[in-house]
Design an enzyme around this catalytic site. Structure first.
Site, short mmCIF file in Angstrom:
data_model
loop_
_atom_site.label_atom_id
_atom_site.label_comp_id
_atom_site.label_asym_id
_atom_site.label_seq_id
_atom_site.Cartn_x
_atom_site.Cartn_y
_atom_site.Cartn_z
N GLU A 104 8.90 -20.14 73.45
CA GLU A 104 9.69 -20.36 74.68
C GLU A 104 10.45 -21.69 74.67
O GLU A 104 10.81 -22.21 75.73
CB GLU A 104 8.78 -20.28 75.90
CG GLU A 104 8.24 -18.88 76.14
CD GLU A 104 7.70 -18.74 77.55
OE1 GLU A 104 8.36 -18.08 78.37
OE2 GLU A 104 6.62 -19.30 77.84
N HIS A 123 7.41 -26.78 81.16
CA HIS A 123 7.20 -25.36 81.47
C HIS A 123 5.70 -25.12 81.54
O HIS A 123 4.98 -25.39 80.58
CB HIS A 123 7.81 -24.44 80.42
CG HIS A 123 7.33 -23.03 80.56
ND1 HIS A 123 7.45 -22.32 81.75
CD2 HIS A 123 6.68 -22.19 79.71
CE1 HIS A 123 6.90 -21.13 81.60
NE2 HIS A 123 6.43 -21.02 80.38
N HIS A 125 2.25 -22.73 83.53
CA HIS A 125 1.76 -21.54 84.23
C HIS A 125 0.86 -22.04 85.35
O HIS A 125 -0.19 -21.47 85.62
CB HIS A 125 1.02 -20.61 83.27
CG HIS A 125 1.81 -20.28 82.03
ND1 HIS A 125 1.24 -20.05 80.81
CD2 HIS A 125 3.15 -20.15 81.85
CE1 HIS A 125 2.19 -19.79 79.91
NE2 HIS A 125 3.36 -19.86 80.52
N HIS A 193 4.89 -15.36 86.02
CA HIS A 193 4.82 -16.14 84.78
C HIS A 193 4.45 -17.60 85.04
O HIS A 193 3.39 -18.04 84.64
CB HIS A 193 6.18 -16.01 84.07
CG HIS A 193 6.26 -16.72 82.76
ND1 HIS A 193 7.28 -16.50 81.87
CD2 HIS A 193 5.47 -17.65 82.18
CE1 HIS A 193 7.11 -17.25 80.79
NE2 HIS A 193 6.02 -17.97 80.97
ZN LIG Z 1 5.38 -19.39 79.62
#
Ligand SMILES: [Zn+2]
Length: 263
Positions: A104, A123, A125, A193
């Site tokens: 990602e 980024h 979760h 996500h």
């Molecule tokens: Zn992710």
């Protein structure tokens, strides 16, 4: 002459370009203190429960705005200075040297490309944030530490950009769609996500990630009480930011960094 021999000869003679894509060139050595802060950012976010084995944080190269740095594929708590890979803004590695890469990484490259003001991207979760990406109840700032939420955050639904997928932002097209959804905001929720959080420097992206998680937790608690909720007014949020967003996270950064770097 066989066709293959002819082609090889043409490449050697410089008549045909080499098909194999060349790695982009390096912007050179990174400021050592920036590298150390990137190690700290990885470990801080893991220690604060924003990142676990997954998720990542990156920083724009101090010498070249068209390069950024992010770890090889590794749990953030384990990241050291030797683990960083340099990328161009299409998320092509400069110096992967066979190391596994985050699938990602396109989240980061695409956001740096779209947002000149952004120098750090997280980024995650972030567990308490997830409900707000799947519910019609919007994320709102409950307290002043999360005033950067302002009048709300956008939500990226990968289905609108790419149909049915494995939910990962694993190529440039999905990255571009995510950056579009982020627009000029400090964060974008990702349905089912996680979240992408940005800032003008690492302490901002890290601090916002931490207080976004805390705000989500508190907002869920406030909703659980069942009464009417008075959120921070968008005008109040603006005033908080004008006064200097959490004093640039300087005090918190010093504390967080010391805790993880002296272990
Ligand atoms: Zn992710």
């Amino acid at each position: 002459m066989k066709r293959r021999e002819f082609l090889a000869g043409a490449v050697l003679a410089g008549v045909l370009p080499v098909i194999r894509q060349q790695a982009p060139s390096s912007a050179g050595a990174v400021d050592p203190s920036l590298l150390q802060d990137l190690v700290a950012a990885n470990r801080i976010l893991a220690e604060q429960g924003v990142l676990d084995a997954f998720g990542h944080v990156s920083v724009r190269h101090n010498r070249d705005p068209n390069r950024f740095l992010i770890s090889r594929s590794l749990a953030p708590a384990l990241v050291g200075e030797e683990d960083f890979i340099e990328y161009d803004l299409d998320s092509n590695a400069v110096n992967a040297r066979g190391r596994a890469q985050y699938s990602e990484r396109f989240i980061h490259g695409s956001i740096y490309k779209a947002r000149k003001d952004v120098n750090a991207v997280v980024h995650s979760h972030s567990p308490s944030v997830i409900p707000f990406g799947v519910s019609s109840v919007p994320m709102r700032p409950v307290y002043h530490m999360a005033a950067f939420i302002g009048d709300g955050l956008p939500t990226f639904d990968i289905r609108k950009a790419a149909g049915i997928t494995d939910m990962l932002v694993s190529n440039a097209d999905k990255g571009r769609a995510l950056a579009q959804a982020l627009a000029d905001k400090p964060a974008v929720l990702m349905r089912g996500h996680g979240v992408a959080v940005v800032g003008p420097a690492l302490p901002y992206a890290v601090g916002r990630s931490i207080y976004l998680e805390v705000n989500a937790r508190i907002q869920l608690q406030a909703i659980g009480l069942g009464g009417r909720i008075t959120y921070i007014d968008p005008e109040e949020a603006k005033k908080v930011l004008e006064a200097g967003e959490n004093r640039g996270y300087e005090r918190a950064w010093e504390l967080w960094k010391r805790k993880v770097m002296t272990k």
